[in-house]
Motif scaffolding. Structure first.
Motif, mmCIF file in Angstrom:
data_model
loop_
_atom_site.group_PDB
_atom_site.id
_atom_site.type_symbol
_atom_site.label_atom_id
_atom_site.label_comp_id
_atom_site.label_asym_id
_atom_site.label_seq_id
_atom_site.Cartn_x
_atom_site.Cartn_y
_atom_site.Cartn_z
ATOM 1 N N ALA A 1 0.964 -1.345 0.010
ATOM 2 C CA ALA A 1 -0.045 0.059 0.016
ATOM 3 C C ALA A 1 0.762 1.186 0.045
ATOM 4 O O ALA A 1 0.722 2.296 -0.580
ATOM 5 N N ILE A 2 2.116 1.452 0.878
ATOM 6 C CA ILE A 2 2.787 2.375 0.797
ATOM 7 C C ILE A 2 3.547 2.763 -0.353
ATOM 8 O O ILE A 2 3.763 3.767 -1.006
ATOM 9 N N ALA A 3 4.125 1.531 -1.011
ATOM 10 C CA ALA A 3 4.688 1.588 -2.235
ATOM 11 C C ALA A 3 3.737 2.158 -3.356
ATOM 12 O O ALA A 3 4.179 2.891 -4.060
ATOM 13 N N ASN A 4 2.524 1.771 -3.419
ATOM 14 C CA ASN A 4 1.564 2.113 -4.182
ATOM 15 C C ASN A 4 1.440 3.677 -4.108
ATOM 16 O O ASN A 4 1.411 4.328 -4.896
ATOM 17 N N TYR A 5 1.351 4.158 -2.821
ATOM 18 C CA TYR A 5 1.334 5.537 -2.729
ATOM 19 C C TYR A 5 2.379 6.344 -3.259
ATOM 20 O O TYR A 5 2.297 7.477 -3.888
ATOM 21 N N LEU A 6 3.719 5.804 -2.937
ATOM 22 C CA LEU A 6 4.897 6.722 -3.181
ATOM 23 C C LEU A 6 4.989 6.476 -4.928
ATOM 24 O O LEU A 6 5.468 7.592 -5.376
ATOM 25 N N GLU A 7 4.539 5.490 -5.315
ATOM 26 C CA GLU A 7 4.504 5.485 -6.992
ATOM 27 C C GLU A 7 3.461 6.038 -7.711
ATOM 28 O O GLU A 7 3.871 6.752 -8.915
ATOM 29 N N ASN A 8 2.305 6.377 -7.006
ATOM 30 C CA ASN A 8 1.177 6.856 -7.726
ATOM 31 C C ASN A 8 0.652 8.271 -7.368
ATOM 32 O O ASN A 8 -0.314 8.907 -8.064
ATOM 33 N N PHE A 9 1.479 8.810 -6.183
ATOM 34 C CA PHE A 9 0.912 10.024 -5.840
ATOM 35 C C PHE A 9 2.217 11.066 -5.509
ATOM 36 O O PHE A 9 3.312 10.493 -5.506
ATOM 37 N N ASP A 10 1.929 12.149 -5.512
ATOM 38 C CA ASP A 10 2.849 13.245 -5.285
ATOM 39 C C ASP A 10 3.192 13.235 -3.810
ATOM 40 O O ASP A 10 2.746 14.153 -3.384
ATOM 41 N N TRP A 11 3.944 12.461 -3.363
ATOM 42 C CA TRP A 11 4.266 12.275 -1.850
ATOM 43 C C TRP A 11 5.072 13.314 -1.340
ATOM 44 O O TRP A 11 4.909 13.922 -0.482
ATOM 45 N N ARG A 12 6.075 13.942 -2.112
ATOM 46 C CA ARG A 12 6.644 15.139 -1.772
ATOM 47 C C ARG A 12 5.747 16.507 -1.603
ATOM 48 O O ARG A 12 5.981 17.106 -0.657
ATOM 49 N N ALA A 13 4.924 16.672 -2.459
ATOM 50 C CA ALA A 13 3.790 17.737 -2.351
ATOM 51 C C ALA A 13 2.846 17.584 -1.100
ATOM 52 O O ALA A 13 2.857 18.594 -0.712
ATOM 53 N N GLN A 14 2.650 16.199 -0.904
ATOM 54 C CA GLN A 14 1.971 16.073 0.360
ATOM 55 C C GLN A 14 2.476 16.451 1.547
ATOM 56 O O GLN A 14 1.981 17.053 2.385
ATOM 57 N N ILE A 15 3.915 16.271 1.662
ATOM 58 C CA ILE A 15 4.551 16.549 2.810
ATOM 59 C C ILE A 15 4.634 17.980 2.723
ATOM 60 O O ILE A 15 4.767 18.643 4.034
ATOM 61 N N VAL A 16 4.762 18.788 1.655
ATOM 62 C CA VAL A 16 4.696 20.317 1.881
ATOM 63 C C VAL A 16 3.570 20.594 2.257
ATOM 64 O O VAL A 16 3.201 21.750 3.389
ATOM 65 N N ASN A 17 2.197 20.106 1.820
ATOM 66 C CA ASN A 17 1.041 20.325 2.615
ATOM 67 C C ASN A 17 1.127 20.097 4.082
ATOM 68 O O ASN A 17 0.364 20.919 4.762
ATOM 69 N N PHE A 18 1.535 19.041 4.484
ATOM 70 C CA PHE A 18 1.633 18.677 5.940
ATOM 71 C C PHE A 18 2.370 19.957 6.654
ATOM 72 O O PHE A 18 2.034 20.177 7.732
ATOM 73 N N ARG A 19 3.605 20.435 5.963
ATOM 74 C CA ARG A 19 4.163 21.413 6.713
ATOM 75 C C ARG A 19 3.478 22.619 6.768
ATOM 76 O O ARG A 19 3.605 23.323 8.047
ATOM 77 N N GLU A 20 2.636 23.098 5.888
ATOM 78 C CA GLU A 20 1.845 24.315 5.941
ATOM 79 C C GLU A 20 0.952 24.138 7.008
ATOM 80 O O GLU A 20 0.419 25.024 7.820
ATOM 81 N N MET A 21 0.138 22.842 7.197
ATOM 82 C CA MET A 21 -0.693 22.643 7.965
ATOM 83 C C MET A 21 -0.390 22.705 9.498
ATOM 84 O O MET A 21 -0.912 23.336 10.359
ATOM 85 N N TYR A 22 0.874 22.035 9.603
ATOM 86 C CA TYR A 22 1.300 22.063 11.020
ATOM 87 C C TYR A 22 1.930 23.338 11.302
ATOM 88 O O TYR A 22 2.045 23.778 12.408
ATOM 89 N N ARG A 23 2.324 23.981 10.332
ATOM 90 C CA ARG A 23 2.952 25.511 10.679
ATOM 91 C C ARG A 23 1.855 26.309 11.298
ATOM 92 O O ARG A 23 2.019 26.957 12.336
ATOM 93 N N ALA A 24 0.554 26.019 10.755
ATOM 94 C CA ALA A 24 -0.607 26.955 11.282
ATOM 95 C C ALA A 24 -0.801 26.670 12.722
ATOM 96 O O ALA A 24 -1.042 27.554 13.571
ATOM 97 N N ARG A 25 -0.705 25.238 12.953
ATOM 98 C CA ARG A 25 -0.958 24.829 14.225
ATOM 99 C C ARG A 25 0.145 25.189 15.158
ATOM 100 O O ARG A 25 -0.010 25.459 16.512
ATOM 101 N N ARG A 26 1.547 25.109 15.001
ATOM 102 C CA ARG A 26 2.463 25.504 15.737
ATOM 103 C C ARG A 26 2.291 26.974 15.839
ATOM 104 O O ARG A 26 2.460 27.519 17.354
ATOM 105 N N ASP A 27 1.831 27.818 14.946
ATOM 106 C CA ASP A 27 1.763 29.342 15.395
ATOM 107 C C ASP A 27 0.693 29.646 16.147
ATOM 108 O O ASP A 27 0.968 30.538 17.131
#
Length: 436
Positions: free
Chosen positions: A292-318
């Motif tokens: 399942a995780i290999a499928n996610y890494l191959e078929n989704f933009d996981w790097r862009a998803q991590i960027v989204n996570f960063r922004e979401m956590y930034r708002a919570r940290r702030d």
């Protein structure tokens, strides 16, 4: 007494008490898990658990993709697998680690049931009862539980606002060895330390590695949060600077914890023993989760998803930092994390975070008392606040409720002239940020 009366038989709650292994005496309930039943009540703002917020994942698309996975590779995905983990998954892990300058061979990766099991396996193959494990002061409660379960002698090493103090490592190892102790390894979370949120700068990492090399000290680097930086780019891992470092990673924070996939990157000889220990524990790590995780890494933009996570956590940290600035008394201090999930709060002198917890829950806010992150009773004036899961609005409200609890306690102590407590506590780690 009549001969017809039954003889007295004392009873115990646990009739197996005399049959357990000695090591079970060191096993304790996790302070974080113990709070779950309370912290998960909807009226409580939980700043306690470190659950990642996965609501922003493309769940509908993931569902369709996993459905296709079952139809095309279901037979392989639901079968037994390799004790080391599937090669395709290990190759993906090598690509993920490259984001933090770790260059590795898939043959030196062992996949585990989350990085918690990775920590268990490493401890199992290195630590005998009574051996010393060095940890940051404070350190991850799950690691302390694992070390205790294997009857390790845990010694904490002092930190400052830049993480582990290299001279303190040298002093600790020198003193322990002089006392005849076997120091097996140094356990560290260099990125956004759990529980403090502190990150070791690159120069500090180099200093720590130099001391470890001087002392022939093994380092175990636990890095679940490294890609979740919210200020600047990810820093190079300790393992990227020294191939002798044992590196623990996980998809729990950068994808989803429910799949329970982590890994160990280790020198070849260590890898062999880890695989044997892994096979003895679970035969093989979860095969479907790897597909399942290999499928996610191959078929989704996981790097862009991590960027989204960063922004979401930034708002919570702030929201956390602003709430603390607005609601804490002036004598409270806290760390300023640049990523990860946690803020470490130091209470005004005389207050005890464990003693305040019941009152905080009554005010519908939860946190983890600081002494949970020490093996030696320290941390009474500290608490860990987790900002990863609630919304920014809920976090801000949680800090208001917490501030009320702390201010009310200070007012009560002043009214009755209560002296400061003499329970052990840690010095403040890092200054409170200037949010003006």
């Amino acid at each position: 007494m009549s001969s017809l009366e039954p003889s007295r038989r004392d009873t115990r709650l646990d009739s197996y008490i005399d049959q357990y292994a000695d090591r079970t005496a060191s096993m304790t309930v996790s302070a974080v898990r113990a709070l779950f039943s309370v912290a998960n009540r909807p009226e409580v703002v939980s700043l306690a658990g470190g659950m990642p917020n996965i609501a922003d994942l493309p769940l509908k698309d993931l569902g369709a993709s996993f459905d296709q996975l079952i139809q095309t590779k279901g037979i392989q995905a639901m079968q037994y697998g390799s004790g080391q983990g599937e090669l395709f998954m290990r190759e993906h892990i090598v690509d993920v680690m490259a984001e933090e300058a770790v260059h590795a061979n898939a043959d030196d990766v062992v996949i585990t049931c989350g990085s918690q099991q990775a920590l268990d396996l490493v401890t199992r193959i290195f630590v005998n009862p009574g051996d010393v494990v060095l940890c940051e002061a404070p350190s991850y409660v799950g690691a302390l539980g694992t070390f205790n379960a294997y009857q390790a002698d845990i010694h904490h090493v002092a930190m400052d606002e830049h993480g582990l103090i290299p001279s303190a490592i040298r002093d600790a190892v020198t003193a322990l060895r002089a006392a005849g102790k076997h120091v097996k390894f140094l356990y560290t979370i260099p990125n956004f330390n759990n529980p403090t949120g502190i990150t070791q700068p690159v120069e500090r990492r180099k200093e720590i590695l130099a001391v470890a090399q001087e002392l022939s000290l093994l380092i175990v680097e636990d890095n679940p949060y490294g890609l979740l930086t919210i200020e600047g780019e990810p820093l190079p891992a300790l393992r990227s600077m020294d191939p002798g470092v044992i590196y623990l990673g996980s998809f729990s924070k950068t994808f989803a914890p429910g799949f329970r996939i982590g890994w160990v990157l280790a020198p070849h000889a260590v890898r062999e023993r880890l695989v044997i220990a892994q096979e003895a524990a679970v035969l093989s790590p979860p095969v479907f989760s790897q597909f399942a995780i290999a499928n996610y890494l191959e078929n989704f933009d996981w790097r862009a998803q991590i960027v989204n996570f960063r922004e979401m956590y930034r708002a919570r940290r702030d929201a956390t930092l602003q709430g603390l600035a607005d609601h804490m008394p002036p004598t409270a201090t806290w760390t300023h994390p640049t990523g990860g999930f946690f803020v470490w709060l130091t209470l005004p002198e005389g207050l005890d975070s464990q003693a305040l917890l019941a009152r905080a829950v009554n005010e519908r806010v939860a946190y983890v008392p600081g002494n949970a992150f020490y093996a030696d009773g320290f941390g009474s004036r500290n608490m860990r606040l987790s900002y990863c899961f609630p919304t920014p609005e809920r976090i801000y409200e949680g800090t208001r409720r917490l501030g009320k609890v702390i201010r009310d306690e200070l007012e009560m102590r002043e009214t009755f002239g209560l002296p400061a407590t003499d329970t052990p506590h840690t010095p403040v780690i890092g200054p409170a940020p200037d949010l003006s």
